[in-house]
Design an enzyme around this catalytic site. Sequence first.
Site, PDB file in Angstrom:
ATOM      1  N   HIS A   1      -6.776  -6.634   0.997  1.00 16.83           N
ATOM      2  CA  HIS A   1      -5.669  -5.720   0.731  1.00 16.83           C
ATOM      3  C   HIS A   1      -4.474  -6.082   1.606  1.00 16.83           C
ATOM      4  O   HIS A   1      -4.590  -6.242   2.827  1.00 16.83           O
ATOM      5  CB  HIS A   1      -6.122  -4.286   1.021  1.00 16.83           C
ATOM      6  CG  HIS A   1      -5.125  -3.233   0.686  1.00 16.83           C
ATOM      7  ND1 HIS A   1      -4.376  -3.233  -0.468  1.00 16.83           N
ATOM      8  CD2 HIS A   1      -4.756  -2.107   1.366  1.00 16.83           C
ATOM      9  CE1 HIS A   1      -3.599  -2.165  -0.494  1.00 16.83           C
ATOM     10  NE2 HIS A   1      -3.802  -1.470   0.611  1.00 16.83           N
TER      11      HIS A   1
ATOM     12  N   LYS B   1       4.379   2.063  -2.266  1.00 21.06           N
ATOM     13  CA  LYS B   1       4.821   3.263  -2.984  1.00 21.06           C
ATOM     14  C   LYS B   1       6.253   3.596  -2.576  1.00 21.06           C
ATOM     15  O   LYS B   1       7.107   3.911  -3.405  1.00 21.06           O
ATOM     16  CB  LYS B   1       3.921   4.447  -2.673  1.00 21.06           C
ATOM     17  CG  LYS B   1       2.421   4.266  -2.846  1.00 21.06           C
ATOM     18  CD  LYS B   1       1.686   5.552  -2.494  1.00 21.06           C
ATOM     19  CE  LYS B   1       0.265   5.336  -2.008  1.00 21.06           C
ATOM     20  NZ  LYS B   1      -0.618   4.669  -2.928  1.00 21.06           N
TER      21      LYS B   1
ATOM     22  N   GLN C   1      -8.293   6.296  -6.925  1.00 25.57           N
ATOM     23  CA  GLN C   1      -7.548   7.427  -6.373  1.00 25.57           C
ATOM     24  C   GLN C   1      -6.652   7.993  -7.463  1.00 25.57           C
ATOM     25  O   GLN C   1      -5.910   7.251  -8.103  1.00 25.57           O
ATOM     26  CB  GLN C   1      -6.711   6.999  -5.172  1.00 25.57           C
ATOM     27  CG  GLN C   1      -6.006   8.157  -4.494  1.00 25.57           C
ATOM     28  CD  GLN C   1      -5.245   7.726  -3.253  1.00 25.57           C
ATOM     29  OE1 GLN C   1      -4.540   6.728  -3.265  1.00 25.57           O
ATOM     30  NE2 GLN C   1      -5.390   8.471  -2.177  1.00 25.57           N
TER      31      GLN C   1
ATOM     32  N   SER D   1       0.842  -1.186   0.000  1.00 24.02           N
ATOM     33  CA  SER D   1       0.000   0.000   0.000  1.00 24.02           C
ATOM     34  C   SER D   1       0.887   1.249   0.000  1.00 24.02           C
ATOM     35  O   SER D   1       1.757   1.386  -0.849  1.00 24.02           O
ATOM     36  CB  SER D   1      -0.967  -0.038   1.189  1.00 24.02           C
ATOM     37  OG  SER D   1      -2.023   0.877   1.012  1.00 24.02           O
TER      38      SER D   1
ATOM     39  N   GLU E   1      -4.540  14.067   0.885  1.00 22.77           N
ATOM     40  CA  GLU E   1      -4.629  13.014   1.902  1.00 22.77           C
ATOM     41  C   GLU E   1      -3.424  12.968   2.825  1.00 22.77           C
ATOM     42  O   GLU E   1      -3.564  12.773   4.032  1.00 22.77           O
ATOM     43  CB  GLU E   1      -4.805  11.649   1.222  1.00 22.77           C
ATOM     44  CG  GLU E   1      -4.894  10.492   2.192  1.00 22.77           C
ATOM     45  CD  GLU E   1      -5.005   9.147   1.494  1.00 22.77           C
ATOM     46  OE1 GLU E   1      -4.852   8.118   2.184  1.00 22.77           O
ATOM     47  OE2 GLU E   1      -5.235   9.111   0.268  1.00 22.77           O
TER      48      GLU E   1
ATOM     49  N   TRP F   1     -10.213   1.040  -6.054  1.00 22.22           N
ATOM     50  CA  TRP F   1      -9.473   2.221  -5.609  1.00 22.22           C
ATOM     51  C   TRP F   1      -7.998   2.157  -6.001  1.00 22.22           C
ATOM     52  O   TRP F   1      -7.334   3.188  -6.157  1.00 22.22           O
ATOM     53  CB  TRP F   1      -9.629   2.333  -4.097  1.00 22.22           C
ATOM     54  CG  TRP F   1      -9.076   3.572  -3.464  1.00 22.22           C
ATOM     55  CD1 TRP F   1      -8.024   3.656  -2.581  1.00 22.22           C
ATOM     56  CD2 TRP F   1      -9.563   4.915  -3.616  1.00 22.22           C
ATOM     57  NE1 TRP F   1      -7.823   4.957  -2.191  1.00 22.22           N
ATOM     58  CE2 TRP F   1      -8.757   5.754  -2.809  1.00 22.22           C
ATOM     59  CE3 TRP F   1     -10.595   5.483  -4.360  1.00 22.22           C
ATOM     60  CZ2 TRP F   1      -8.953   7.127  -2.721  1.00 22.22           C
ATOM     61  CZ3 TRP F   1     -10.789   6.860  -4.272  1.00 22.22           C
ATOM     62  CH2 TRP F   1      -9.972   7.662  -3.462  1.00 22.22           C
TER      63      TRP F   1
END
Length: 408
Positions: A353, A223, A265, A219, A273, A317
């Site tokens: 997830h 990144k 997103q 998640s 965010e 998402w």
Amino acid sequence: MASSSRFAALLLLALPALALPPSQVVPRAACATPSTVPGYNNDRLPDPFLFDDGTAVTSSADWDCRRSQIAAVVQGYEAGYLPPQPPIVSATFSSSDGTGTLTVTAGLSSDNTISFSEPITYPSGTAPAAGWPLVIAYDVLSIPVPDGIAVMVYNNDDIAQENDLSSRGVGLFYDLYGTDATASAMTAWVWGVSRIIDALETTPAANINTAKIAVTGCSRDGKGALMAGAFEPRVALTIPQESGSGGDTCWRLSKYEQDSGDVVQQATEIVTENVWFSTNFDNYVNNLSVLPYDHHELAAMVAPRPLLSYENTEYEWLSPLSAYGCMSAAHTVYEALGIPDYHGFVQVGNHSHCYFPDTLDDSLYAFFDRFLLDEDDVSTDYFTTNYQFNGTVWNASYWINWTTPQLD
């Protein structure tokens, strides 16, 4: 608040690009590496085989220069400045019963230093002569790791906090470089990974083979792991998991998904965010065509080192079409370099997830075996998707409108 931020971003689009000072562009090759490309405009994915001046990349040596150019513009537009190794880096190490603690001290001067500690869990048995391979896992380990590989759980939030927008400039990195440093949280995390590797290189007691280091995360931490693999060339294997927007998806493709009616997103939302990107990125999120790069080129910066991405179509998402399209575009660089099996991408659904189903073990263990454990007879030819894109159409010839060269 979000609406006012977007309005401010629209106004700022009229301003000149905020370039990094020449002294703040990380020198990585003997070629021009401007941090912005004025006048650029392209609604499709930028061609990774064109230099900033429009000339063609024709060799692997050219790719080294092109990679440096991409690094400069990623910093200039979205990531902020990544400082080089500071003048002071030292380490201490302690161990007991199969675990160890590496404490890193980094500083700009004797009266301006920070320290942070990272735990290492070691395999049982006798270490290889060169030391154990190592997986650096951002925040928590979310993938299985085979026997014979040590694991460090990297406390990246200590380096740069990421609770929400109020975290801007909070963390050890900013204690050292100042709260007004342009580096995003993810850029600061890369800096932390680099300092860990610096420390391991000068700490033989840690018994780590610094030529065999992988980074991973899921998640938001996925990144971060992709950023580390892109910017730190000593990372031998990069494994982002379900990194979604701002990771192994492309900004332009995520906007296309949103425009097609998908609930994904994309850039305009993500900057409201958290602090994963520099404040300068706010200037571009409503006009993505001016970006002279996209995240297929961030991923391609890992090349010629191996990269294995996992994505999950169960979550709209996460921009499933964007992830597949973006990594397909990145894959052309690996093809050009003659190493397509150094780049894996596996996209499935039907799981939570950041859960790693055992059906994915074969691909993961193949990359570990080949690139960290030196098992040469292992196939790493994995590039698959279930094509569950919520009805949105992927048109490869439209988005990837370049011819892949052969780079000698």
